[in-house]
Design a protein around this motif. Structure first.
Motif, PDB file in Angstrom:
ATOM      1  N   PRO A  87      48.150  48.160  40.838  1.00 33.37           N
ATOM      2  CA  PRO A  87      48.449  46.847  40.234  1.00 33.37           C
ATOM      3  C   PRO A  87      49.870  46.719  39.703  1.00 33.37           C
ATOM      4  O   PRO A  87      50.147  45.809  38.927  1.00 33.37           O
ATOM      5  N   LEU A  88      50.769  47.614  40.110  1.00 39.08           N
ATOM      6  CA  LEU A  88      52.094  47.656  39.503  1.00 39.08           C
ATOM      7  C   LEU A  88      52.811  46.305  39.556  1.00 39.08           C
ATOM      8  O   LEU A  88      53.443  45.887  38.588  1.00 39.08           O
ATOM      9  N   LEU A  89      52.696  45.611  40.676  1.00 39.58           N
ATOM     10  CA  LEU A  89      53.420  44.347  40.850  1.00 39.58           C
ATOM     11  C   LEU A  89      52.545  43.135  40.549  1.00 39.58           C
ATOM     12  O   LEU A  89      52.946  42.001  40.839  1.00 39.58           O
ATOM     13  N   ALA A  90      51.360  43.357  39.968  1.00 38.34           N
ATOM     14  CA  ALA A  90      50.405  42.270  39.749  1.00 38.34           C
ATOM     15  C   ALA A  90      50.970  41.086  38.968  1.00 38.34           C
ATOM     16  O   ALA A  90      50.665  39.934  39.297  1.00 38.34           O
ATOM     17  N   PRO A  91      51.797  41.291  37.922  1.00 40.88           N
ATOM     18  CA  PRO A  91      52.290  40.119  37.179  1.00 40.88           C
ATOM     19  C   PRO A  91      53.140  39.167  38.015  1.00 40.88           C
ATOM     20  O   PRO A  91      53.323  38.005  37.632  1.00 40.88           O
ATOM     21  N   VAL A 343      36.058  48.132  40.062  1.00 35.52           N
ATOM     22  CA  VAL A 343      36.485  46.949  40.805  1.00 35.52           C
ATOM     23  C   VAL A 343      36.586  45.741  39.879  1.00 35.52           C
ATOM     24  O   VAL A 343      37.401  44.836  40.102  1.00 35.52           O
ATOM     25  N   CYS A 344      35.779  45.726  38.813  1.00 36.82           N
ATOM     26  CA  CYS A 344      35.917  44.644  37.825  1.00 36.82           C
ATOM     27  C   CYS A 344      37.334  44.607  37.263  1.00 36.82           C
ATOM     28  O   CYS A 344      37.928  43.531  37.089  1.00 36.82           O
ATOM     29  N   ILE A 345      37.884  45.788  36.988  1.00 41.39           N
ATOM     30  CA  ILE A 345      39.243  45.858  36.462  1.00 41.39           C
ATOM     31  C   ILE A 345      40.241  45.437  37.536  1.00 41.39           C
ATOM     32  O   ILE A 345      41.235  44.750  37.257  1.00 41.39           O
ATOM     33  N   VAL A 346      39.990  45.855  38.779  1.00 50.57           N
ATOM     34  CA  VAL A 346      40.869  45.458  39.878  1.00 50.57           C
ATOM     35  C   VAL A 346      40.881  43.939  40.031  1.00 50.57           C
ATOM     36  O   VAL A 346      41.922  43.322  40.265  1.00 50.57           O
ATOM     37  N   ILE A 347      39.717  43.332  39.879  1.00 49.03           N
ATOM     38  CA  ILE A 347      39.614  41.878  40.004  1.00 49.03           C
ATOM     39  C   ILE A 347      40.442  41.180  38.921  1.00 49.03           C
ATOM     40  O   ILE A 347      41.169  40.220  39.188  1.00 49.03           O
ATOM     41  N   LEU A 348      40.331  41.673  37.697  1.00 45.28           N
ATOM     42  CA  LEU A 348      41.132  41.085  36.618  1.00 45.28           C
ATOM     43  C   LEU A 348      42.616  41.232  36.910  1.00 45.28           C
ATOM     44  O   LEU A 348      43.412  40.330  36.635  1.00 45.28           O
ATOM     45  N   THR A 349      42.975  42.368  37.492  1.00 43.84           N
ATOM     46  CA  THR A 349      44.384  42.629  37.782  1.00 43.84           C
ATOM     47  C   THR A 349      44.903  41.722  38.890  1.00 43.84           C
ATOM     48  O   THR A 349      45.967  41.104  38.767  1.00 43.84           O
ATOM     49  N   THR A 491      39.940  42.524  47.974  1.00 44.33           N
ATOM     50  CA  THR A 491      41.310  42.026  48.105  1.00 44.33           C
ATOM     51  C   THR A 491      41.430  40.934  49.165  1.00 44.33           C
ATOM     52  O   THR A 491      42.397  40.163  49.149  1.00 44.33           O
ATOM     53  N   TYR A 492      40.475  40.864  50.086  1.00 44.92           N
ATOM     54  CA  TYR A 492      40.568  39.899  51.179  1.00 44.92           C
ATOM     55  C   TYR A 492      39.951  38.540  50.856  1.00 44.92           C
ATOM     56  O   TYR A 492      40.080  37.613  51.639  1.00 44.92           O
ATOM     57  N   TYR A 493      39.241  38.452  49.728  1.00 40.30           N
ATOM     58  CA  TYR A 493      38.633  37.149  49.440  1.00 40.30           C
ATOM     59  C   TYR A 493      38.797  36.698  47.998  1.00 40.30           C
ATOM     60  O   TYR A 493      38.500  35.542  47.665  1.00 40.30           O
ATOM     61  N   ARG A 504      35.492  30.040  36.517  1.00 38.81           N
ATOM     62  CA  ARG A 504      34.236  30.107  35.761  1.00 38.81           C
ATOM     63  C   ARG A 504      33.114  30.668  36.615  1.00 38.81           C
ATOM     64  O   ARG A 504      32.389  31.590  36.192  1.00 38.81           O
ATOM     65  N   ASN A 505      32.940  30.141  37.803  1.00 40.57           N
ATOM     66  CA  ASN A 505      31.865  30.618  38.671  1.00 40.57           C
ATOM     67  C   ASN A 505      32.074  32.062  39.102  1.00 40.57           C
ATOM     68  O   ASN A 505      31.110  32.837  39.214  1.00 40.57           O
ATOM     69  N   VAL A 506      33.319  32.429  39.347  1.00 37.16           N
ATOM     70  CA  VAL A 506      33.616  33.811  39.747  1.00 37.16           C
ATOM     71  C   VAL A 506      33.228  34.780  38.641  1.00 37.16           C
ATOM     72  O   VAL A 506      32.530  35.780  38.874  1.00 37.16           O
ATOM     73  N   PHE A 507      33.662  34.504  37.413  1.00 42.50           N
ATOM     74  CA  PHE A 507      33.385  35.426  36.314  1.00 42.50           C
ATOM     75  C   PHE A 507      31.906  35.412  35.911  1.00 42.50           C
ATOM     76  O   PHE A 507      31.376  36.447  35.494  1.00 42.50           O
TER      77      PHE A 507
END
Length: 524
Positions: A87-91, A343-349, A491-493, A504-507
């Motif tokens: 996630p280094l470049l996530a911001p 993956v929850c953390i990856v999603i937030l990132t 990462t693809y969707y 909202r629906n995603v979370f």
């Protein structure tokens, strides 16, 4: 049995069920070791050492305390770096997608998808090499690869070259994710693993959280290449620590077989005499420990790239061994917990830049990076809580169970996954969906998510290692493989999912999945 754990009468030796504490409050069942006082204990004399260490000073279980701790410190630095690479470049995803002239979804899948799928494949290959030739050559090769791919990515001038560098970085990241828990099992006893595993999880979460936090500031003030070169410098330090403080932890051990034989011998009437005559090496007199009969290897010899360790298992058997563990309900359940937690953390990132760069927040790159600070603090709090929750509860329940430890004693702590992570997702979805002040989702909701994730990941890994200690590397590699394949698909969707369905629906969906997985711990 406590917790409704069912007795198993069809096996003389049940993997993971071991005497952990001496206790006069209740007898230990007949099918287990009824006289744990004859086994080696820790210095306090309170805990039986599981697995039983040999009398070899080179046995990783017998390493000096400073050496074990330096291994953990080095591993933590490496895992933190590895956690930060993804996630280094996530911001700056939104801005960098425009720079490379690709869509946001394409940038996300190219930057993370290539990395994650190669990481998943390399997990199985790295496990194969580690089981047969030991972990040190795998660690060192990966550390060198991380440095090389980081400099490569930093200097890339084309989108194709950048994606290729990320793919090879994924290959080099695999050992840090999949082999460190197995090394923890190599050098720490059952009653000590929970805390170290929690530190491993904290290191990974810290990398995921701190990496974007620092990167946001560097990218905002300079550019993404300066940020990437800074990551390269951190990986050079990792190579140094790996070389000097991460010696080989693989060890040909007969302690498990000896423990099993001791358990089976109880049915004979002359147990005490046989133990005195035949298992003197297992008897531990705390007042006069037996002197070692094998010389300790010099420190310089342990700096060799390859220690000479070789497991005679066949290549194909080793390659297929992790796939056999897919049949284990324990490994599959723990994989689902670990997979969804990480993956929850990856999603937030991945979603942070998309969510906070748009209305109503309109954050800049550095501000998006700052949203990861609360997640890092929550990860630290989760690690502090993991020791009493995972190790402490297990010890308490073992004491109530007559000193007998069951791996299922790890499971009660997974309720934190429901109480915190599921609640965090529901509150994040509601607050972001209504455009409420950023402090609510960032400080409250994301903190809840990360706190619960650290506990759940610690439970999943320690439970698996306790049940499959002799195949810890393979079991953890299965968990990491499944986690990475799921993350690769995400990462693809994800970005399109947020765009089409709304945050909202995603979370809310993620919160429901988390709750369902937590409740599945009951039948386990």
């Amino acid at each position: 049995m406590p917790l409704g754990i069912l007795e198993q009468y069809g096996m003389e030796y049940i993997p993971g069920t071991v005497p952990l504490q001496d206790s006069g409050s209740a007898p230990i069942p007949d099918q287990h070791t009824s006289n744990p006082s004859l086994l080696k204990h820790d210095n306090s004399g309170k805990f039986v050492l599981v697995p039983q260490p040999s009398d070899d000073p080179n046995d990783p279980l017998n390493w000096p305390r400073w050496r074990k701790e330096m291994f953990i410190v080095s591993a933590i630095w490496g895992v933190t770096c590895v956690g930060a690479i993804g996630p280094l470049l996530a911001p700056a995803y939104v801005q960098l997608a425009e720079t490379w002239n690709v869509s946001l979804q394409q940038f996300s899948s190219g930057t993370n998808g290539a990395l994650i799928v190669c990481l998943a494949a390399a997990t199985l290959v790295g496990n194969l090499l580690a089981v047969q030739f030991g972990k040190r050559p795998v660690y060192l090769t990966a550390a060198i690869g991380l440095v090389a791919t980081s400099f490569w990515g930093s200097a890339s001038t084309s989108w194709t070259s950048f994606v290729a560098s990320r793919a090879f970085a994924g290959i080099s990241m695999a050992p840090a994710e999949s082999l460190i828990p197995a090394s923890i099992a190599d050098i720490w006893y059952v009653h000590e693993r929970g805390t170290r595993t929690a530190l491993f999880n904290l290191a990974f979460m810290a990398g995921v959280s701190i990496g974007p936090l620092i990167a946001g500031q560097l990218i905002q003030r300079y550019d993404w290449r300066i940020c990437s070169y800074a990551m390269s410098a951190a990986l050079v330090i990792n190579l140094f620590l790996t070389f000097f403080f991460m010696p080989e932890t693989a060890y040909q051990r007969v302690g498990t077989e000896a423990h099993r034989n001791l358990a089976n011998q109880e049915k004979g009437a002359d147990l005490e005499e046989r133990i005195e005559d035949n298992t003197q090496t297992m008897h531990h007199d705390q007042g006069s420990p037996q002197p070692p009969t094998i010389a300790r290897r010099p420190f310089r010899t342990e700096l060799a790239f390859y220690s000479g360790y070789f497991h005679p298992i066949s290549f194909w058997k080793t390659l297929l061994s992790p796939f056999k563990l897919f049949r284990s309900p324990i490994v599959l359940w723990a994989s689902v917990v670990y997979m969804t937690a990480i993956v929850c953390i990856v999603i937030l990132t991945i979603g942070a830049s998309q969510i906070f760069s748009s209305q109503p927040y309109n954050f800049g790159v550095s501000a998006v990076g700052n949203t990861f600070l609360s997640a890092f603090i929550a990860s630290i709090m989760g690690t502090v809580a993991a020791s009493p929750l995972v190790d402490g509860v297990s010890r308490f329940m073992a004491r109530k169970n007559g000193g007998l430890f069951e791996p299922e004693f790890r499971l009660p702590a997974v309720m934190c996954y429901l109480l915190f992570t599921a609640t965090g997702f529901f509150s994040a979805g509601q607050s972001l969906g209504l455009g409420m002040p950023w402090q609510i989702p960032v400080i409250l909701s994301f903190s809840f998510v990360n706190f619960g994730v650290v506990i759940a990941a610690t439970v999943a890994i320690t439970y698996t290692v306790d049940c499959h200690h002799e195949h810890a590397a393979e079991a953890v590699s299965v968990m990491v493989f499944l986690k990475n394949m799921f993350g690769f698909g995400t990462t693809y969707y994800l970005n399109d999912w947020i765009t089409n369905s709304g945050v909202r629906n995603v979370f809310f969906t993620l919160g429901g999945i988390t709750a369902a997985i937590t409740l599945s711990a009951i039948p386990m």
